[in-house]
Design a protein around this motif. Sequence first.
Motif, PDB file in Angstrom:
ATOM      1  N   ARG A  10     -10.015  -0.289  -5.466  1.00 48.95           N
ATOM      2  CA  ARG A  10     -10.492  -0.921  -6.099  1.00 48.95           C
ATOM      3  C   ARG A  10     -10.937  -1.732  -6.846  1.00 48.95           C
ATOM      4  N   ALA A  11     -10.162  -1.529  -7.653  1.00 49.98           N
ATOM      5  CA  ALA A  11     -10.425  -2.747  -9.780  1.00 49.98           C
ATOM      6  C   ALA A  11      -8.653  -2.386  -9.724  1.00 49.98           C
ATOM      7  N   LEU A  12      -8.241  -3.988 -10.521  1.00 48.00           N
ATOM      8  CA  LEU A  12      -6.764  -3.916 -11.511  1.00 48.00           C
ATOM      9  C   LEU A  12      -7.707  -4.021 -12.531  1.00 48.00           C
ATOM     10  N   GLU A  13      -6.604  -2.962 -13.501  1.00 47.77           N
ATOM     11  CA  GLU A  13      -7.527  -3.467 -15.070  1.00 47.77           C
ATOM     12  C   GLU A  13      -6.423  -3.622 -15.968  1.00 47.77           C
ATOM     13  N   GLY A  14      -6.827  -4.050 -17.027  1.00 44.25           N
ATOM     14  CA  GLY A  14      -5.537  -4.642 -18.202  1.00 44.25           C
ATOM     15  C   GLY A  14      -5.875  -5.489 -19.129  1.00 44.25           C
ATOM     16  N   ASP A  15      -5.109  -5.762 -20.520  1.00 42.92           N
ATOM     17  CA  ASP A  15      -5.698  -7.049 -21.074  1.00 42.92           C
ATOM     18  C   ASP A  15      -5.241  -7.796 -21.232  1.00 42.92           C
ATOM     19  N   ASP A  16      -4.047  -8.106 -21.632  1.00 39.88           N
ATOM     20  CA  ASP A  16      -2.946  -9.272 -21.339  1.00 39.88           C
ATOM     21  C   ASP A  16      -2.461  -8.823 -20.067  1.00 39.88           C
ATOM     22  N   LYS A  17      -2.334  -7.786 -19.573  1.00 34.97           N
ATOM     23  CA  LYS A  17      -1.595  -7.108 -18.909  1.00 34.97           C
ATOM     24  C   LYS A  17      -1.842  -6.596 -17.851  1.00 34.97           C
ATOM     25  N   LEU A  18      -1.488  -6.465 -16.438  1.00 31.59           N
ATOM     26  CA  LEU A  18      -1.641  -5.475 -15.970  1.00 31.59           C
ATOM     27  C   LEU A  18      -1.808  -3.968 -16.045  1.00 31.59           C
ATOM     28  N   GLU A  19      -2.278  -2.988 -16.261  1.00 32.25           N
ATOM     29  CA  GLU A  19      -1.490  -1.559 -16.935  1.00 32.25           C
ATOM     30  C   GLU A  19      -2.206  -0.049 -16.099  1.00 32.25           C
ATOM     31  N   GLU A  20      -3.210  -0.841 -15.197  1.00 38.09           N
ATOM     32  CA  GLU A  20      -3.591   0.751 -14.479  1.00 38.09           C
ATOM     33  C   GLU A  20      -4.410  -0.026 -13.202  1.00 38.09           C
ATOM     34  N   VAL A  21      -4.354   0.841 -12.272  1.00 36.09           N
ATOM     35  CA  VAL A  21      -5.253   0.514 -10.941  1.00 36.09           C
ATOM     36  C   VAL A  21      -5.853   1.629 -10.525  1.00 36.09           C
ATOM     37  N   VAL A  22      -6.693   1.419  -9.575  1.00 34.42           N
ATOM     38  CA  VAL A  22      -8.271   1.818  -9.608  1.00 34.42           C
ATOM     39  C   VAL A  22      -8.082   2.617  -8.191  1.00 34.42           C
ATOM     40  N   ILE A  23      -8.039   3.743  -7.561  1.00 37.47           N
ATOM     41  CA  ILE A  23      -7.768   3.610  -5.946  1.00 37.47           C
ATOM     42  C   ILE A  23      -9.280   4.996  -5.243  1.00 37.47           C
ATOM     43  N   ALA A  24      -9.751   4.073  -4.707  1.00 39.58           N
ATOM     44  CA  ALA A  24     -10.819   4.850  -3.878  1.00 39.58           C
ATOM     45  C   ALA A  24     -10.691   5.636  -3.019  1.00 39.58           C
ATOM     46  N   GLY A  25     -10.885   6.288  -2.889  1.00 40.09           N
ATOM     47  CA  GLY A  25     -11.216   7.641  -0.715  1.00 40.09           C
ATOM     48  C   GLY A  25     -12.157   8.223  -0.512  1.00 40.09           C
ATOM     49  N   ALA A  26     -11.943   9.645  -0.052  1.00 37.90           N
ATOM     50  CA  ALA A  26     -12.916  10.031  -0.257  1.00 37.90           C
ATOM     51  C   ALA A  26     -13.381  11.131  -1.362  1.00 37.90           C
ATOM     52  N   GLY A  27     -13.190  11.137  -2.517  1.00 38.27           N
ATOM     53  CA  GLY A  27     -13.264  11.878  -3.685  1.00 38.27           C
ATOM     54  C   GLY A  27     -13.637  10.913  -4.379  1.00 38.27           C
ATOM     55  N   PRO A  28     -13.477  11.214  -5.948  1.00 35.94           N
ATOM     56  CA  PRO A  28     -13.656  10.444  -6.832  1.00 35.94           C
ATOM     57  C   PRO A  28     -12.702   9.152  -7.367  1.00 35.94           C
ATOM     58  N   ASP A  29     -12.693   8.257  -7.717  1.00 33.21           N
ATOM     59  CA  ASP A  29     -11.978   7.726  -8.278  1.00 33.21           C
ATOM     60  C   ASP A  29     -10.668   7.393  -9.263  1.00 33.21           C
ATOM     61  N   GLN A  30      -9.863   7.469  -8.130  1.00 32.08           N
ATOM     62  CA  GLN A  30      -8.165   7.889  -9.331  1.00 32.08           C
ATOM     63  C   GLN A  30      -7.780   6.305 -10.197  1.00 32.08           C
ATOM     64  N   ARG A  31      -7.284   6.546 -11.181  1.00 33.01           N
ATOM     65  CA  ARG A  31      -6.865   5.857 -11.558  1.00 33.01           C
ATOM     66  C   ARG A  31      -4.712   5.989 -12.572  1.00 33.01           C
ATOM     67  N   VAL A  32      -4.348   5.024 -11.842  1.00 29.97           N
ATOM     68  CA  VAL A  32      -2.876   4.564 -12.030  1.00 29.97           C
ATOM     69  C   VAL A  32      -1.806   4.082 -12.351  1.00 29.97           C
ATOM     70  N   PRO A  33      -1.724   4.370 -13.058  1.00 31.99           N
ATOM     71  CA  PRO A  33      -0.405   4.073 -14.420  1.00 31.99           C
ATOM     72  C   PRO A  33       0.323   2.477 -13.468  1.00 31.99           C
ATOM     73  N   ALA A  34      -0.362   1.958 -13.799  1.00 30.86           N
ATOM     74  CA  ALA A  34       0.819   0.306 -12.651  1.00 30.86           C
ATOM     75  C   ALA A  34       1.027  -1.033 -13.716  1.00 30.86           C
ATOM     76  N   SER A  35       2.513  -1.171 -13.315  1.00 29.90           N
ATOM     77  CA  SER A  35       2.777  -2.890 -13.878  1.00 29.90           C
ATOM     78  C   SER A  35       3.159  -4.083 -12.527  1.00 29.90           C
ATOM     79  N   ALA A  36       2.355  -3.287 -11.938  1.00 27.89           N
ATOM     80  CA  ALA A  36       2.343  -4.979 -11.002  1.00 27.89           C
ATOM     81  C   ALA A  36       2.368  -3.727  -8.936  1.00 27.89           C
ATOM     82  N   VAL A  37       1.327  -4.782  -8.447  1.00 25.79           N
ATOM     83  CA  VAL A  37       1.173  -4.093  -7.292  1.00 25.79           C
ATOM     84  C   VAL A  37       0.837  -5.482  -6.661  1.00 25.79           C
ATOM     85  N   PHE A  38       1.461  -4.980  -4.988  1.00 27.36           N
ATOM     86  CA  PHE A  38       2.310  -6.002  -3.969  1.00 27.36           C
ATOM     87  C   PHE A  38       1.448  -5.413  -3.117  1.00 27.36           C
ATOM     88  N   ALA A  39       0.574  -6.851  -2.676  1.00 28.36           N
ATOM     89  CA  ALA A  39      -0.876  -6.598  -1.414  1.00 28.36           C
ATOM     90  C   ALA A  39      -0.142  -7.068  -0.292  1.00 28.36           C
TER      91      ALA A  39
END
Length: 559
Positions: free
Chosen positions: A440-469
């Motif tokens: 759903r979203a990528l979050e961070g200040d000067d660099k990527l820090e968290e990824v918001v994952i949306a599914g059937a339940g509540p949104d989940q936040r996982v720490p991540a330094s990189a996303v490969f789409a």
Amino acid sequence: MTGDYAPTPVEDFLDPDDPTLFPRLTPEQIEYLAEIGTQLTFARGDVVFEHGQRETPLYVVRSGAIDVIDHAPEGDRYFTQCRAGTFAADISMFTGEPTLAAGYAAGPTSLVAVAREDLRRVVATTAELGDLLLRTMVTRREWLQGRGLGQQRLIGSRWSGESFAVRELLERNLVPFTWHDLAADGDSRVLMEGLGIGEAECPVLVQSDRVIRRATVTSIAGVLGLRAQVDGGRFDVVVLGGGPAGLATAVYASSEGLSTLVVERFAPGGQAGTSARIENYLGFPTGLTGADLARRATLQARKFGAVISSVHEACEVSEPEGAGLREVVLADGQRVRGRAVVLAPGADYRRLPADNADRFEGLGLYYAATHIEAQQCSTEDVVVVGGGNSAGQAVVMLAGHARQVHVVARRPLELAMSSYLVDQIEARSNVRVWTGCEVRALEGDDKLEEVVIAGAGPDQRVPASAVFAMIGASPRSEGLVDFVGRDDKGFVVTGEEAARHPDFTRHWDGADRAPLMLECTRRGIFAIGDVRSGSTKRVAAAVGDGALVVRSIHASLAP
């Protein structure tokens, strides 16, 4: 450098007696090359070829020896010697790229210089000798790259978008270089201080004889000569796009005597060139990377004389002129003429539809997973988005480096991914699959820090330094393909489908024949690969298109 000199040998010395890296030519082979080449003599310390020199010939050593030197800012390093009966060359001598090292006469030396065009003819026409020369040049380049010798150094911040763009350019154009992250490499900081370079001037490309500050894709492409100078040239075939389909066309067309130009907007290999590992391509049971496939195909096309130009794009194709030639106008103003034009633009990556995705592109969000990104993510958490083979290949590679790999896919992996990749992913203890979910979203200040994952339940936040789409691609159906008929989804129609298209009756030149296989609604223009209506989106299918189109080109050019 003349007279006495004593550069410091490196510890991992390239053994001049190694038969794989320094095969001895037979007297008959030396005489054959001597008849083709030019006889030269040098005194001790004379320069035979410079570090970074273009269009360097292959040198056969008849007597004496050539010392091979790596010029680096820290000082010269001596790492091998080409002795009598061997030859001095690596792939740069074959492709015309800058040499990775310099050569100096170790004493009174007699050489035979074989010019690049003559070398290509030898490789293409003499099976035993040609294979020996080409195989040795490839092996030497791999040896040098594996030890970081003779390579340029790119220094910058991991979180710099410009650094990422230049790094991707070098990586995908197979330019030998090493990447140095300022935050993690103290030696590079010391080097920059010694050269008087500030962090604000990064990214910096350090070469043997110069330093390029504030490097950009455009400036580096110009300095390295990635863009061919072909203004006013005439070719039998002009291929617009250098993915597997375009490169296959170049190989088969040039090997059959058709002069061929390939114009690629960024780098050879296309989307397939970014694949971490292709394990279901015929003839490679242990798999190969997309970059390796692109390198092999590019070298093979050049072997037969094809001209390949990167960071180049066509912006206009004219109506046929005299002798059926069409003028192709390139984005930098160069103009070439071609008897046949092949549209092979491939596909564009689908952008990640997540909040803040634009802000993090190149700063944590990537659309390809190379070994550089994998190494940078060592011991960190990363996210791979997608459920197809490209995503699976990325997961398998990244799992060998990252602490945790999160795979986010809308559907179960087995519905779109090859079973061999699913099995490898399930065997990895550090991979977590999020099925029925999306980012759903990528979050961070000067660099990527968290990824918001949306599914059937509540949104989940996982720490991540990189996303490969890796969520698929769409055909590049804008620009020049507007010139020909397309279906309702934007794919270019060819052959029988082209003959039924409204554009056919408006633009087809004459009624003496119907469109040939893979020919578009305009005579002499063909479409292959992912942009073609009805194509199978596989590397092997694209290569098949590239081979098949040459048959139709021959038919179209026949009197």
